[in-house]
Write a protein that holds these residues in place. Structure first.
Motif, PDB file in Angstrom:
ATOM      1  N   GLY A  88      30.376  49.842  39.833  1.00 24.90           N
ATOM      2  CA  GLY A  88      31.257  50.678  39.013  1.00 24.90           C
ATOM      3  C   GLY A  88      32.527  51.037  39.748  1.00 24.90           C
ATOM      4  O   GLY A  88      32.632  50.831  40.967  1.00 24.90           O
ATOM      5  N   GLY A  89      33.512  51.564  39.018  1.00 25.71           N
ATOM      6  CA  GLY A  89      34.788  51.956  39.615  1.00 25.71           C
ATOM      7  C   GLY A  89      35.624  50.744  39.999  1.00 25.71           C
ATOM      8  O   GLY A  89      35.201  49.605  39.824  1.00 25.71           O
ATOM      9  N   ILE A  90      36.820  50.999  40.522  1.00 28.49           N
ATOM     10  CA  ILE A  90      37.749  49.891  40.784  1.00 28.49           C
ATOM     11  C   ILE A  90      37.444  49.201  42.131  1.00 28.49           C
ATOM     12  O   ILE A  90      37.202  48.013  42.180  1.00 28.49           O
ATOM     13  N   GLU A  91      37.474  49.944  43.241  1.00 28.96           N
ATOM     14  CA  GLU A  91      37.158  49.320  44.531  1.00 28.96           C
ATOM     15  C   GLU A  91      35.897  49.958  45.114  1.00 28.96           C
ATOM     16  O   GLU A  91      35.686  51.145  44.908  1.00 28.96           O
ATOM     17  N   PRO A  92      35.055  49.189  45.797  1.00 34.20           N
ATOM     18  CA  PRO A  92      35.236  47.790  46.204  1.00 34.20           C
ATOM     19  C   PRO A  92      34.841  46.760  45.151  1.00 34.20           C
ATOM     20  O   PRO A  92      34.890  45.565  45.434  1.00 34.20           O
ATOM     21  N   ALA A  93      34.451  47.222  43.910  1.00 34.00           N
ATOM     22  CA  ALA A  93      33.948  46.286  42.895  1.00 34.00           C
ATOM     23  C   ALA A  93      34.935  45.145  42.646  1.00 34.00           C
ATOM     24  O   ALA A  93      34.563  43.968  42.593  1.00 34.00           O
ATOM     25  N   SER A  94      36.220  45.517  42.498  1.00 38.37           N
ATOM     26  CA  SER A  94      37.235  44.522  42.153  1.00 38.37           C
ATOM     27  C   SER A  94      37.340  43.434  43.211  1.00 38.37           C
ATOM     28  O   SER A  94      37.323  42.238  42.902  1.00 38.37           O
ATOM     29  N   ALA A  95      37.433  43.835  44.465  1.00 41.66           N
ATOM     30  CA  ALA A  95      37.579  42.861  45.557  1.00 41.66           C
ATOM     31  C   ALA A  95      36.349  41.963  45.654  1.00 41.66           C
ATOM     32  O   ALA A  95      36.461  40.754  45.888  1.00 41.66           O
ATOM     33  N   LEU A  96      35.171  42.544  45.432  1.00 40.22           N
ATOM     34  CA  LEU A  96      33.936  41.753  45.528  1.00 40.22           C
ATOM     35  C   LEU A  96      33.842  40.735  44.387  1.00 40.22           C
ATOM     36  O   LEU A  96      33.458  39.586  44.591  1.00 40.22           O
ATOM     37  N   ILE A  97      34.197  41.168  43.172  1.00 38.80           N
ATOM     38  CA  ILE A  97      34.156  40.244  42.029  1.00 38.80           C
ATOM     39  C   ILE A  97      35.155  39.108  42.252  1.00 38.80           C
ATOM     40  O   ILE A  97      34.849  37.929  42.047  1.00 38.80           O
ATOM     41  N   GLU A  98      36.352  39.467  42.696  1.00 36.11           N
ATOM     42  CA  GLU A  98      37.374  38.446  42.923  1.00 36.11           C
ATOM     43  C   GLU A  98      36.902  37.448  43.992  1.00 36.11           C
ATOM     44  O   GLU A  98      37.067  36.235  43.837  1.00 36.11           O
ATOM     45  N   ARG A  99      36.299  37.974  45.044  1.00 41.82           N
ATOM     46  CA  ARG A  99      35.781  37.122  46.120  1.00 41.82           C
ATOM     47  C   ARG A  99      34.736  36.126  45.582  1.00 41.82           C
ATOM     48  O   ARG A  99      34.750  34.940  45.945  1.00 41.82           O
ATOM     49  N   ALA A 100      33.860  36.617  44.712  1.00 44.35           N
ATOM     50  CA  ALA A 100      32.830  35.743  44.126  1.00 44.35           C
ATOM     51  C   ALA A 100      33.468  34.668  43.246  1.00 44.35           C
ATOM     52  O   ALA A 100      33.156  33.473  43.369  1.00 44.35           O
ATOM     53  N   LEU A 101      34.387  35.098  42.361  1.00 51.41           N
ATOM     54  CA  LEU A 101      35.014  34.144  41.436  1.00 51.41           C
ATOM     55  C   LEU A 101      35.812  33.083  42.201  1.00 51.41           C
ATOM     56  O   LEU A 101      35.818  31.912  41.829  1.00 51.41           O
ATOM     57  N   ARG A 102      36.475  33.494  43.278  1.00 50.01           N
ATOM     58  CA  ARG A 102      37.323  32.546  44.025  1.00 50.01           C
ATOM     59  C   ARG A 102      36.489  31.439  44.671  1.00 50.01           C
ATOM     60  O   ARG A 102      36.960  30.322  44.853  1.00 50.01           O
ATOM     61  N   ARG A 103      35.233  31.765  45.019  1.00 51.04           N
ATOM     62  CA  ARG A 103      34.409  30.680  45.554  1.00 51.04           C
ATOM     63  C   ARG A 103      33.595  29.980  44.456  1.00 51.04           C
ATOM     64  O   ARG A 103      32.744  29.132  44.725  1.00 51.04           O
TER      65      ARG A 103
END
Lengths: 449, 449
Positions: A88-103
């Motif tokens: 939930g919330g913006i960080e660190p959720a956002s960075a983690l999701i982006e990291r997953a999608l990028r790989r």
């Protein structure tokens, strides 16, 4: 370019879970206890390989096996085929999701705040890397609503989406309506029952509903909208008087999240708005009680549809998360070499609330003397706002003039469809009239049309 | 082995339409007039290449361009990437769909009769050749219900599906309830308004609803059921007296299609049944009026869900067909090399209606003398059927004995949950009692539990 993590059908799909709160603990329980069932539904084995938490020692709704718990969220994201984000919330959720999608890993999340602010960017990253991103749980808890809008209605044109998407406010308004409770008492009751947070601001100010309006609008109209595009009024100003006056005229007050296409005029677009709304008691949304949610959708060919169910809670929300997990895992079995389409419809910008058109309810204290009704009616007519009904509490519908008396009187007007702009100017002029003591409430009205 | 017709993303997906009745003409119109929109939603161009009809000269709701019309259905099936079957009935629809699937073409259909009798075979052929087969329009018209069950709820365990899935019977029962009309008059009215066919047998006998129960049950329980597995009672025996008596006790009578998992006892399985049912007026399905449809789903984690909308008509049904067309065409862009999974749950055979458990309403004419109630109560108790309420029309709930009188009297009993077998034996014994003149009605009752 496709980077998607590709599992062959005989290989196990590995799942990493971020967060183990109310919903997360239930998802972990299902993935562990129902592993066989879920694997059968997917058609290939699945395996929960880790649950990232801040404090492994925290007590949880379900005791997660110690060997699964980790504090290394990034390490988990870098290993799993499928990442479930429930922090939930913006960080660190956002960075983690982006990291997953990028790989190229698939991501399932229910994070409405993040989606309403960065959803378009995350969708674009997923499209670029060929990763799958699903978020059914972000709106309406257990209710399947995003997938029906995206897929079942993809061959139709949606014109309006209108939902009760916040259980806290619906519970409070429902209590006020059915028990006559005041706002503060109903809210306190909701907190006691666990329907409202200790700090209920995001709910009662309409912010949670506004995030969901942005997500619904984006999918329904194939155009990117964010939280900032949503006009938002909460329920803190709704009084017991408003509820009673609405009831006397056959209405119930609900906090609705509305996304509506406007095509009249030169500039088509979408108005997104969250505000307390009068609904006729015969409207399908009017009977949605307590902490339940429902979303009403109007499409050109399908006509009126409604989706109803539990909008919150660990188990209901986990059902939506697990539905996305199975659907995504089924697709991971069969790698798709191309980026999925994000279909976008041009010329559908968000419009300011001024462009909205709806009916209005105006409640005023007026001087109780001859000519008052005529004067009010003149002001409305001057602004092209026509009157559907006019009423004095305790009396029948007013057709002519009110009687002379020393006391003040109340007048309640329901208008025909008018624009926000005309309505605002009307109310401003009404406030300036000598015969109008105060304008107590101005509320929007939705009817079946 | 994958034979699926594979379109590269730059290639046009060709569509062949079989049948141009009410729904077919609307689908043709959308494919022609909205070609650009639908292509954008798919992400690659689509093109309607032909419409197979028996008589090209027949008048239609929308004038299909002459160059599209053909009488060669097989030729069209052998050419198109995606076949839409809207002929209805078993043959030639079945042979044409099989022919399309065998060459790997995708198929979208709304043919409930065919799916309820040969759906499992067609699904197996599709799995074998890797072809896509979708049929959202077969249940609930415009309502997205099959996709939510198959995908959104794929991570949950559905325990019960219960739907108003036939608009004709819902209209007739609703008219009887709201206007006091007799069955025949309400049916005639439905025919006049186009809600009922000239020969309404399939609807009023419950056969249409039974086909939909088989389709819903198959998807909800991941187990193959057919029309023959469904216990079926229509609405022809429902009288205005039944409706009034139900209303007096706070119930409304609806024709429901029910698929319910029974896990108690040694032999778990699914009971599929269609029959007139008493629903409390507070139940979400009770307020589904006129020709509308709704499906109520209960799942272990999601809890109660309801899906509501227009269940029939050319435009609503075309919306569901077009949603399937877009979803299938999106997947045709990205060829999947493996057969899709049909997940099957073992040990879930169809059960006979005897295994069903529900509440019952029994309406009897009895001798109006002392001891009658006691005797009836004893018979129920002997068969382990306990009484929730007992009522005499025109009087309050009966707690003791009825008064002596020369006239006969009515007694209406609502039982607690009992098995069909116990109930049947109870009614048989009641019929044999001296004090019971006739048993007028035995109806099943569904409540929220």
């Amino acid at each position: 370019m496709a980077l998607r993590s590709q599992s062959k059908s005989s290989e196990t799909i590995t799942i990493g879970l971020l967060g183990a709160g109310n919903v997360g603990a239930q998802v972990a329980k299902t993935l562990v206890e129902e592993r066989e069932l879920i694997s059968a539904r997917v058609g290939t084995p699945i395996k929960l390989i880790g649950v990232a938490v801040r404090d492994p020692e925290s007590p949880r709704d379900w005791r997660i096996p110690g060997e699964l718990l980790t504090t290394d969220a990034e390490g988990l994201v870098d290993t799993a085929d499928l990442v479930i984000e429930l922090i939930g919330g913006i960080e660190p959720a956002s960075a983690l999701i982006e990291r997953a999608l990028r790989r190229g890993a698939a991501v399932v999340t229910g994070n409405k705040a993040l989606l309403a602010s960065r959803g378009t960017e995350l969708d674009a990253i997923a499209a670029e890397t060929g990763a799958l991103l699903r978020y059914e749980a972000s709106v309406g808890g257990a209710i399947p609503i995003l997938r029906p809008i995206e897929e079942s209605l993809s061959g139709d044109r949606i014109t309006k989406v209108m939902g009760i998407v916040n259980g806290t406010t619906n519970y409070v308004l429902d209590q006020m309506d059915t028990t006559g409770a005041a706002f503060d008492d109903a809210l306190e009751e909701a907190q006691k029952l666990g329907y409202a947070e200790a700090d209920p601001t995001a709910d009662v100010a309409g912010l949670d509903a506004a995030a969901k309006a942005a997500i619904l609008g984006t999918l329904a109209f194939h155009a990117p909208f964010s939280f900032e595009d949503v006009y938002c009024e909460g329920i803190t100003e709704v009084t017991q008087d408003d509820i009673e006056a609405a009831a006397a005229s056959g209405y119930v007050i609900k906090l609705l999240a509305i996304a509506e296409k406007h095509t009249a005029g030169q500039a088509p677009g979408v108005v997104l708005r969250v505000h307390p709304t009068l609904l006729p008691r015969t409207h399908p949304l009017a009977s949605v009680r307590g902490a339940f949610n429902a979303v009403f959708v109007v499409a050109e060919n399908a006509g009126e549809l409604m989706f109803y169910g539990q909008g919150a809670g660990g188990r209901p929300t986990s059902s939506a998360i697990m539905g996305d997990v199975v659907a995504v895992a089924r697709r991971l079995r069969a790698p798709v070499p191309e980026a999925p389409t994000i279909s976008r419809e041009v010329n559908l910008p968000p419009l300011l609330i001024d462009k909205a058109t709806t009916q209005y309810y105006i409640d005023m204290e007026v001087a109780d003397r001859e000519g008052v009704i005529a004067e009010i009616a003149r002001v409305l007519a001057d602004h092209h706002v026509s009157i559907e009904s006019m009423r004095q509490p305790g009396s029948v519908t007013v057709e002519g003039e009110v009687e002379d008396s020393d006391n003040g009187a109340k007048v309640q007007v329901v208008t025909h469809i008018a624009s926000e702009k005309d309505l605002r100017e009307t109310v401003e002029e009404l406030r300036g009239l000598d015969v109008v003591k105060t304008v107590n409430s101005v509320l929007r009205v939705e009817v079946n049309r």
